[in-house]
Design a protein around this motif. Structure first.
Motif, mmCIF file in Angstrom:
data_model
loop_
_atom_site.group_PDB
_atom_site.id
_atom_site.type_symbol
_atom_site.label_atom_id
_atom_site.label_comp_id
_atom_site.label_asym_id
_atom_site.label_seq_id
_atom_site.Cartn_x
_atom_site.Cartn_y
_atom_site.Cartn_z
ATOM 1 N N VAL A 94 0.842 -1.177 0.000
ATOM 2 C CA VAL A 94 0.000 0.000 0.000
ATOM 3 C C VAL A 94 0.886 1.239 0.000
ATOM 4 C CG1 VAL A 94 -2.003 -1.010 1.168
ATOM 5 C CG2 VAL A 94 -0.128 -0.102 2.544
ATOM 6 N N ALA A 95 0.315 2.390 -0.451
ATOM 7 C CA ALA A 95 1.084 3.632 -0.480
ATOM 8 C C ALA A 95 1.475 4.047 0.930
ATOM 9 C CB ALA A 95 0.271 4.734 -1.153
ATOM 10 N N ASN A 96 2.722 4.459 1.090
ATOM 11 C CA ASN A 96 3.282 4.842 2.388
ATOM 12 C C ASN A 96 2.910 6.294 2.678
ATOM 13 O OD1 ASN A 96 5.275 5.777 4.383
ATOM 14 N ND2 ASN A 96 6.176 3.743 4.097
ATOM 15 N N LEU A 97 1.820 6.484 3.425
ATOM 16 C CA LEU A 97 1.277 7.821 3.645
ATOM 17 C C LEU A 97 2.274 8.810 4.237
ATOM 18 C CD1 LEU A 97 -1.039 9.873 3.694
ATOM 19 C CD2 LEU A 97 -1.734 8.883 5.898
ATOM 20 N N PRO A 98 3.079 8.451 5.253
ATOM 21 C CA PRO A 98 3.963 9.460 5.839
ATOM 22 C C PRO A 98 4.956 10.063 4.842
ATOM 23 C CG PRO A 98 3.761 7.592 7.310
ATOM 24 C CD PRO A 98 3.116 7.189 6.021
ATOM 25 N N LEU A 99 5.232 9.361 3.757
ATOM 26 C CA LEU A 99 6.179 9.881 2.769
ATOM 27 C C LEU A 99 5.494 10.350 1.485
ATOM 28 C CD1 LEU A 99 9.084 7.313 3.251
ATOM 29 C CD2 LEU A 99 9.038 9.717 3.951
ATOM 30 N N ARG A 100 4.143 10.439 1.516
ATOM 31 C CA ARG A 100 3.424 10.872 0.315
ATOM 32 C C ARG A 100 2.335 11.875 0.717
ATOM 33 N NH1 ARG A 100 5.101 8.160 -4.074
ATOM 34 N NH2 ARG A 100 6.113 6.138 -3.763
ATOM 35 N N ASN A 101 2.499 13.113 0.302
ATOM 36 C CA ASN A 101 1.504 14.139 0.586
ATOM 37 C C ASN A 101 0.156 13.705 0.022
ATOM 38 O OD1 ASN A 101 -0.077 16.580 -0.611
ATOM 39 N ND2 ASN A 101 1.125 17.439 1.067
ATOM 40 N N PRO A 102 -0.905 13.646 0.835
ATOM 41 C CA PRO A 102 -2.161 13.073 0.343
ATOM 42 C C PRO A 102 -2.820 13.859 -0.780
ATOM 43 C CG PRO A 102 -2.435 13.985 2.553
ATOM 44 C CD PRO A 102 -0.967 13.965 2.275
ATOM 45 N N ALA A 103 -2.686 15.177 -0.790
ATOM 46 C CA ALA A 103 -3.287 15.958 -1.867
ATOM 47 C C ALA A 103 -2.584 15.677 -3.197
ATOM 48 C CB ALA A 103 -3.226 17.450 -1.539
ATOM 49 N N VAL A 104 -1.258 15.596 -3.166
ATOM 50 C CA VAL A 104 -0.498 15.301 -4.378
ATOM 51 C C VAL A 104 -0.724 13.851 -4.805
ATOM 52 C CG1 VAL A 104 1.806 15.236 -5.399
ATOM 53 C CG2 VAL A 104 1.203 17.064 -3.794
ATOM 54 N N LEU A 105 -0.797 12.944 -3.835
ATOM 55 C CA LEU A 105 -1.088 11.551 -4.159
ATOM 56 C C LEU A 105 -2.451 11.422 -4.822
ATOM 57 C CD1 LEU A 105 -0.382 8.530 -3.960
ATOM 58 C CD2 LEU A 105 -1.356 8.551 -1.645
ATOM 59 N N ALA A 106 -3.437 12.161 -4.326
ATOM 60 C CA ALA A 106 -4.766 12.127 -4.938
ATOM 61 C C ALA A 106 -4.707 12.570 -6.392
ATOM 62 C CB ALA A 106 -5.723 13.030 -4.151
ATOM 63 N N LYS A 107 -3.918 13.592 -6.668
ATOM 64 C CA LYS A 107 -3.798 14.081 -8.043
ATOM 65 C C LYS A 107 -3.095 13.053 -8.926
ATOM 66 C CE LYS A 107 -2.663 18.308 -10.574
ATOM 67 N NZ LYS A 107 -3.982 18.946 -10.655
ATOM 68 N N ALA A 108 -2.078 12.375 -8.373
ATOM 69 C CA ALA A 108 -1.384 11.334 -9.142
ATOM 70 C C ALA A 108 -2.316 10.187 -9.471
ATOM 71 C CB ALA A 108 -0.173 10.832 -8.347
ATOM 72 N N VAL A 109 -3.117 9.763 -8.495
ATOM 73 C CA VAL A 109 -4.070 8.673 -8.733
ATOM 74 C C VAL A 109 -5.089 9.081 -9.794
ATOM 75 C CG1 VAL A 109 -5.901 7.293 -7.689
ATOM 76 C CG2 VAL A 109 -3.786 7.695 -6.427
ATOM 77 N N ALA A 110 -5.647 10.271 -9.665
ATOM 78 C CA ALA A 110 -6.635 10.733 -10.643
ATOM 79 C C ALA A 110 -6.028 10.833 -12.035
ATOM 80 C CB ALA A 110 -7.196 12.083 -10.212
ATOM 81 N N SER A 111 -4.798 11.336 -12.121
ATOM 82 C CA SER A 111 -4.145 11.485 -13.425
ATOM 83 C C SER A 111 -3.973 10.144 -14.115
ATOM 84 C CB SER A 111 -2.785 12.174 -13.244
ATOM 85 O OG SER A 111 -2.925 13.462 -12.699
ATOM 86 N N LEU A 112 -3.452 9.152 -13.371
ATOM 87 C CA LEU A 112 -3.228 7.845 -13.978
ATOM 88 C C LEU A 112 -4.548 7.141 -14.267
ATOM 89 C CD1 LEU A 112 -1.156 5.859 -15.014
ATOM 90 C CD2 LEU A 112 -1.022 4.870 -12.715
ATOM 91 N N ASP A 113 -5.561 7.389 -13.443
ATOM 92 C CA ASP A 113 -6.872 6.804 -13.713
ATOM 93 C C ASP A 113 -7.431 7.305 -15.045
ATOM 94 O OD1 ASP A 113 -9.059 5.109 -12.461
ATOM 95 O OD2 ASP A 113 -10.171 6.938 -12.927
ATOM 96 N N ILE A 114 -7.256 8.578 -15.308
ATOM 97 C CA ILE A 114 -7.698 9.134 -16.594
ATOM 98 C C ILE A 114 -6.877 8.548 -17.738
ATOM 99 C CG2 ILE A 114 -7.852 11.253 -17.969
ATOM 100 C CD1 ILE A 114 -8.324 12.734 -15.269
ATOM 101 N N ILE A 115 -5.568 8.511 -17.579
ATOM 102 C CA ILE A 115 -4.683 8.018 -18.630
ATOM 103 C C ILE A 115 -4.995 6.571 -18.989
ATOM 104 C CG2 ILE A 115 -2.262 7.401 -19.113
ATOM 105 C CD1 ILE A 115 -1.499 9.914 -17.449
ATOM 106 N N THR A 116 -5.328 5.746 -17.984
ATOM 107 C CA THR A 116 -5.562 4.311 -18.215
ATOM 108 C C THR A 116 -7.026 3.978 -18.462
ATOM 109 O OG1 THR A 116 -5.780 3.884 -15.840
ATOM 110 C CG2 THR A 116 -3.572 3.654 -16.817
ATOM 111 N N GLY A 117 -7.893 4.971 -18.506
ATOM 112 C CA GLY A 117 -9.301 4.692 -18.733
ATOM 113 C C GLY A 117 -9.990 4.058 -17.533
ATOM 114 N N GLY A 118 -9.631 4.482 -16.336
ATOM 115 C CA GLY A 118 -10.310 4.019 -15.136
ATOM 116 C C GLY A 118 -9.788 2.723 -14.574
ATOM 117 N N ARG A 119 -8.467 2.518 -14.591
ATOM 118 C CA ARG A 119 -7.897 1.235 -14.145
ATOM 119 C C ARG A 119 -6.974 1.393 -12.938
ATOM 120 N NH1 ARG A 119 -4.549 -1.185 -17.603
ATOM 121 N NH2 ARG A 119 -4.305 0.506 -19.120
#
Length: 298
Positions: A75-100
Motif C-alpha cells: 500500500v502507499a506509504n502515507l507518511p512519505l506521500r503528501n495526500p493531496a499530491v497523491l490524490a492528483k497522481a491517482v486521478a491522473s493515472l486513472d484518466i490516462i488508463t481509462g479508469g484502471r
C-alpha cells in the motif's frame, strides 16, 4: 459468517516487488498477466529501500503498457506521500488508463526508516487519525467542488482547487491490522488489504467482525467494503503438500474458494515465495484462477 452470493465478483492479481534491477522481468510478468485473464496488480511501496524503484513511477510505467489490468499501490506509504499530491497522481493515472487505478493506502511502518527520509513518526492513535484525515483530503481532491477545505491536525486543505477528477471513483483500500485501523476501514474505507503473512484465516474472522461492526455503526452496508487478500506461498507439484498456501494447485483451489465463501474475500493478489516466479505465476493463472472462478459460480 455470511456466505457470498454466487454472483459476487472475485478478482485475481499479482503482487510485485519493485526491484530496480528487475525491470525487464517485471514488464514480462505484467504483459503475461494482461493477456492471461488476471485483473489486478499491486506494487509494494517502501521508498526507503535503496534497491527499489519509486512505486508510483514504476506503477505508471507498467500500467500504460497494459490494456485491461487494474493497478494499485499495495500500500502507499502515507507518511512519505503528501495526500493531496497523491490524490492528483491517482486521478491522473486513472484518466490516462481509462479508469484502471485504485488507491491502496497505509499508515506507514518501519518508522525509523520513514524518519530518516524526513517523514513524520506517526504511531498508535496519531497514525490512525493522520490516515483518516488523509482520506478526507484525497476524497476532497477527487471531488468536483470548486474549492475545498479540510481542517485536520496532520493534513489540511485550505481553499485548494481539486482536479482533474478521476474518470471514476478509484476507491481507497486500507492496509489495516490493529483494532483502530480495522474500525476506520469499516467506517470510511472502500476496501481492506490484509496479507497472509500476518493475517491467517483465523485473523480474518475476527477482523471481518470489527470491520462489519464499524460499518454498521456508520450506517454503511458491510458488504460494500471489499476484501482483497495478499497471498504469498508456493504452488507445488501434485503430491507435495506442506499446508496452507504451500500445496498443489488443487489445494489452492479449495483454499481460495473457501476463503471467498467463508471469509468473504473478494480478491486474491499472489506472489510466490519460492520457485521460479514465472512458472509459479503460470500455475496460478492457468491452474488455480480458472478453477476457483468455476467453483465460485457453480
Amino acid at each position: 459468517m455470511r456466505a457470498r452470493p454466487a454472483s459476487s465478483r472475485v478478482d485475481f492479481g499479482l503482487f510485485l516487488i519493485p526491484e530496480a534491477d528487475n525491470y525487464h522481468e517485471l514488464t514480462e510478468l505484467v504483459t503475461y498477466a494482461d493477456t492471461a485473464g488476471l485483473d489486478l496488480v499491486g506494487i509494494q511501496d517502501h521508498p526507503y529501500q535503496r534497491r527499489f524503484f519509486d512505486t508510483w513511477t514504476l506503477l505508471t510505467a507498467l500500467a500504460v503498457r497494459t490494456s485491461r489490468l487494474r493497478w494499485f499501490p499495495d500500500v502507499a506509504n502515507l507518511p512519505l506521500r503528501n495526500p493531496a499530491v497523491l490524490a492528483k497522481a491517482v486521478a491522473s493515472l486513472d484518466i490516462i488508463t481509462g479508469g484502471r487505478v485504485h488507491l491502496g493506502l497505509g499508515a506507514g511502518a518501519f518508522h525509523d526508516a520513514i524518519v530518516a527520509m524526513g517523514g513524520p513518526r506517526h504511531e498508535g492513535r496519531d497514525a490512525v487519525l493522520a490516515l483518516g484525515e488523509a482520506m478526507a483530503v484525497i476524497r476532497a481532491m477527487w471531488s468536483d467542488e470548486r474549492s475545498v477545505r479540510v481542517l485536520g491536525r496532520f493534513h489540511t486543505l485550505d481553499g485548494a482547487h481539486p482536479g482533474p477528477a478521476p474518470s471514476r471513483d478509484p476507491g481507497i483500500w486500507l492496509g489495516a491490522k490493529g483494532p483502530r485501523m480495522l474500525a476506520l476501514t469499516g467506517y470510511a474505507a472502500d476496501g481492506w488489504l490484509p496479507s497472509s503473512g500476518w493475517a491467517p484465516p483465523e485473523f480474518l474472522t475476527e477482523a471481518n467482525k470489527r470491520i462489519d461492526e464499524a460499518a454498521a455503526t456508520a450506517g454503511r452496508d458491510p458488504s460494500a467494503v471489499r476484501r482483497i487478500y495478499n497471498v504469498s506461498g508456493a504452488i507445488t507439484d501434485e503430491g507435495v503438500d506442506r499446508g496452507f498456501l504451500e500445496g498443489p494447485a488443487s489445494r489452492w483451489v479449495d483454499e481460495l474458494t473457501a476463503l471467498h465463501h467463508d471469509q468473504r474475500v473478494d480478491g486474491f493478489v499472489f506472489w510466490p515465495m519460492e520457485g521460479e516466479p514465472f512458472d509459479q505465476i503460470r500455475r496460478y493463472s492457468e491452474q488455480v484462477v480458472p478453477a476457483v472462478r468455476a467453483a465460485v459460480t457453480a
